[in-house]
Design a protein around this motif. Structure first.
Motif, PDB file in Angstrom:
ATOM      1  N   ASN A 102       0.821  -1.209   0.000  1.00 51.19           N
ATOM      2  CA  ASN A 102       0.000   0.000   0.000  1.00 51.19           C
ATOM      3  C   ASN A 102       0.851   1.254   0.000  1.00 51.19           C
ATOM      4  OD1 ASN A 102      -2.537  -1.367   0.465  1.00 51.19           O
ATOM      5  ND2 ASN A 102      -3.159   0.597   1.331  1.00 51.19           N
ATOM      6  N   HIS A 103       1.872   1.217   0.813  1.00 54.42           N
ATOM      7  CA  HIS A 103       2.762   2.362   0.954  1.00 54.42           C
ATOM      8  C   HIS A 103       3.396   2.716  -0.396  1.00 54.42           C
ATOM      9  CE1 HIS A 103       5.875   4.987   2.496  1.00 54.42           C
ATOM     10  NE2 HIS A 103       6.817   4.179   2.023  1.00 54.42           N
ATOM     11  N   SER A 104       3.892   1.712  -1.103  1.00 55.09           N
ATOM     12  CA  SER A 104       4.538   1.971  -2.396  1.00 55.09           C
ATOM     13  C   SER A 104       3.570   2.632  -3.363  1.00 55.09           C
ATOM     14  CB  SER A 104       5.011   0.669  -3.031  1.00 55.09           C
ATOM     15  OG  SER A 104       5.796  -0.034  -2.118  1.00 55.09           O
ATOM     16  N   LEU A 112       8.902   1.542  -6.725  1.00 56.98           N
ATOM     17  CA  LEU A 112      10.016   0.666  -6.354  1.00 56.98           C
ATOM     18  C   LEU A 112      10.948   1.282  -5.300  1.00 56.98           C
ATOM     19  CD1 LEU A 112      10.961  -0.616  -9.941  1.00 56.98           C
ATOM     20  CD2 LEU A 112       9.635  -1.826  -8.212  1.00 56.98           C
ATOM     21  N   HIS A 113      10.566   2.422  -4.734  1.00 53.78           N
ATOM     22  CA  HIS A 113      11.535   3.121  -3.872  1.00 53.78           C
ATOM     23  C   HIS A 113      12.007   2.279  -2.692  1.00 53.78           C
ATOM     24  CE1 HIS A 113       8.097   4.130  -1.267  1.00 53.78           C
ATOM     25  NE2 HIS A 113       8.994   4.442  -0.338  1.00 53.78           N
ATOM     26  N   ASP A 114      11.131   1.449  -2.160  1.00 49.40           N
ATOM     27  CA  ASP A 114      11.517   0.630  -1.002  1.00 49.40           C
ATOM     28  C   ASP A 114      11.794  -0.822  -1.375  1.00 49.40           C
ATOM     29  OD1 ASP A 114      11.684   2.414   1.085  1.00 49.40           O
ATOM     30  OD2 ASP A 114       9.561   2.247   1.642  1.00 49.40           O
ATOM     31  N   ILE A 115      11.999  -1.074  -2.658  1.00 50.80           N
ATOM     32  CA  ILE A 115      12.179  -2.459  -3.102  1.00 50.80           C
ATOM     33  C   ILE A 115      13.358  -3.133  -2.377  1.00 50.80           C
ATOM     34  CG2 ILE A 115      13.674  -1.987  -5.120  1.00 50.80           C
ATOM     35  CD1 ILE A 115      10.720  -4.320  -5.339  1.00 50.80           C
ATOM     36  N   ALA A 175       6.629  12.551  -0.255  1.00 51.95           N
ATOM     37  CA  ALA A 175       5.508  11.619  -0.355  1.00 51.95           C
ATOM     38  C   ALA A 175       5.676  10.477   0.643  1.00 51.95           C
ATOM     39  CB  ALA A 175       5.423  11.073  -1.776  1.00 51.95           C
ATOM     40  N   ASP A 176       6.901   9.976   0.736  1.00 49.76           N
ATOM     41  CA  ASP A 176       7.230   8.861   1.606  1.00 49.76           C
ATOM     42  C   ASP A 176       6.996   9.216   3.075  1.00 49.76           C
ATOM     43  OD1 ASP A 176       8.402   6.333   2.300  1.00 49.76           O
ATOM     44  OD2 ASP A 176      10.277   7.355   2.747  1.00 49.76           O
ATOM     45  N   SER A 177       7.535  10.365   3.494  1.00 51.78           N
ATOM     46  CA  SER A 177       7.400  10.762   4.900  1.00 51.78           C
ATOM     47  C   SER A 177       5.936  10.939   5.269  1.00 51.78           C
ATOM     48  CB  SER A 177       8.127  12.082   5.162  1.00 51.78           C
ATOM     49  OG  SER A 177       9.448  11.988   4.704  1.00 51.78           O
TER      50      SER A 177
HETATM   51 FE   LIG Z   1       9.143   4.322   1.930  1.00 56.18          FE
END
Ligand SMILES: [Fe+2]
Ligand SMILES: [Fe+2]
Length: 494
Positions: free
Chosen positions: A247-249, A279-282, A365-367
């Motif tokens: 979900n986060h991605s 894919l940022h946290d892949i 976006a991530d934070s």
């Molecule tokens: Fe993240």
């Protein structure tokens, strides 16, 4: 009459856009809409004899009479959701949008669809015309006839009005189209979650990861965001605790795309940004689950491991052959997403560098998404409002302040999904921020009805709506914590 052949503007002929009108006339027309808007608003505040109106009426007269002289006559007409000036569709400017929308709503409410100026008017005529207009009863079918009778009795022969033409089936067609898009949005959202889940599982078990579908879905998401970003933005309120990573991605990707759109990215750049965000946290797929899901804080060794995920991510992405040609900014974006502006984040660098644009976008976006989702080590998430406040507090050291401003414009100061209390004691859920930055505090909200049986969705209202006296019908008093009210926000966006 065809203005392109007017002798005063010969050089404009070749530049005439295929639809709409040329820029000079378009400016006058936009000006007319703005003047109408302000006239209606201030007439609701002051009485018709008020001196403050004089100056403004004079300016409005100039716009109107210039147009009448130039065009011979002037017709401003609503067709569906557009204004037509003498049969030509009016292209409104970004600044003009508020006036455009106001006029459209106010005329439609009074069932007035067209105003025709047959010859130049004077101050008295314009004043009286506006007062008759604002005092029309909303929704009365005979309004146009009554209006014309009033104009005749007041000796204003140069103005005439017509009823709003309702195209058969138009309303339903419009909602249907919207509904369709919502359905497509849902499909893309859930399919992307499923696909990213598949990719992560494949990478974890050292299988060949199929990312072609991910690329296709990113393209679809780009298309949707360009059409109407509010649909996918609404989906970000679906916080699936069990499927956090996936979900986060997807959420980070939606926020990033909406930011990229506002930055004027091309479709190609948007697709690359979308994939990068997905894919940022892949890299986390190579980090032991016990560390990822540890309820207590991480020890030094575990942190060291965790901090490796951007670099591991780069390695994985470089090996994903199916992505096709990988633009370096995608790889750099993944590497950079925890660096922070002052480079106080991770990985630690040997040499100073600028954080890349993709990296800076994804970081915000991530934070924001991480803060607003409950996690195993933080059961109660921040409310959207608290999360924004935290981002703002760190804006100069950790984030790009300009991008942060864009992000706030995007989610609103009352971000999508906030539960709000209105001055009417009603509860609402923020559905869509206002397009106009000066009304960031007046989003569109879904009204919530509560009873013993639970809560249900009522109508959707725009907080810029005013009553007959020009006062806002509803104001936001404060935001509330949906957990305390046992309201499942996500339900309202599905
Ligand atoms: Fe993240
Ligand atoms: Fe990360």
């Amino acid at each position: 009459m065809d203005i392109t052949h007017s002798s005063t503007e010969p050089e404009k002929v070749s530049q005439k856009p295929p639809e709409g009108m040329e820029s000079d006339l378009s400016k006058l027309a936009n000006n007319l809409v703005t003047k109408f808007h302000v006239l209606m608003r201030i007439s609701q505040i002051y009485d018709s004899k008020n001196i403050a109106l004089h100056q403004f009426i004079q300016e409005s007269l100039q716009t109107i009479n210039t147009l009448i002289k130039r065009e011979g006559a002037l017709s401003l007409k609503i067709v569906k959701d557009d204004f037509f000036l003498n049969e030509r569709r009016l292209r409104y400017s970004v600044e003009g949008f508020t006036s455009f929308k106001y006029l459209l709503t106010q005329w439609k409410k009074r069932l007035i669809g067209e105003v025709i100026f047959k010859s130049p008017v004077d101050e008295r005529m314009l004043r009286e015309f506006i007062y008759v207009l604002i005092n029309l009863e909303e929704g009365r079918e005979e309004n146009a006839t009554l209006f014309n009778e009033q104009l005749a009795s007041r000796d204003i022969p140069s103005i005439e009005v017509n009823s709003l033409e309702v195209v058969e089936g138009e309303e339903e067609a419009f909602t249907l189209q919207k509904e369709d898009q919502r359905e497509v949005g849902k499909k893309v959202f859930f399919e992307t979650i499923g696909t990213i889940k598949g990719v992560i599982t494949q990478i974890k078990s050292k299988q060949y990861a199929d990312v072609r579908k991910l690329k296709r879905l990113a393209q679809k998401a780009v298309h949707l965001v360009i059409e109407d970003e509010s649909i996918l933005l609404g989906m970000t309120t679906i916080k699936n605790y069990d499927e956090y990573t996936f979900n986060h991605s997807v959420n980070v990707s939606i926020y990033s795309l909406a930011m990229g759109k506002r930055l004027g990215f091309s479709k190609k750049a948007l697709t690359e940004l979308g994939i990068t965000a997905l894919l940022h946290d892949i890299g986390k797929s190579k980090i032991p689950r016990e560390i990822l899901n540890k309820p207590a804080s991480l020890d030094e060794e575990e942190w060291g491991m965790m901090k490796k995920h951007p670099l591991i991510g780069v390695e994985i992405v470089l090996n994903l052959k199916q992505l096709g040609e990988i633009n370096p900014r995608m790889v750099v974006g993944i590497f950079d997403h925890h660096l922070k502006s002052d480079l106080s984040g991770y990985p630690k660098l040997f040499r100073k560098k600028e954080v890349s644009l993709f990296g800076r976008i994804i970081q915000i976006a991530d934070s924001y998404d991480a803060m607003t989702t409950s996690r195993i080590y933080k059961k109660t998430p921040y409310t959207p409002e608290q999360a924004l406040a935290l981002l703002l507090r760190e804006r100069t050291v950790h984030f790009d302040p300009v991008l942060l401003k864009i992000f706030i414009g995007l989610v609103g100061i009352y971000p999508i999904g906030s539960l709000v209390l209105l001055n009417t004691r009603e509860l609402g859920i923020v559905y869509k921020p206002n397009h106009d930055p000066k009304w960031l505090d007046r989003p569109t909200v879904i009204m919530v009805a509560r009873s013993e049986k639970g809560d249900v969705k009522k109508e959707v209202v725009d907080l810029i709506e005013t009553d007959g006296a020009g006062r806002y019908k509803r104001n936001i008093v404060k935001t509330l914590d949906p957990d305390k009210y046992h309201i499942d926000i996500a339900k309202y966006f599905l």
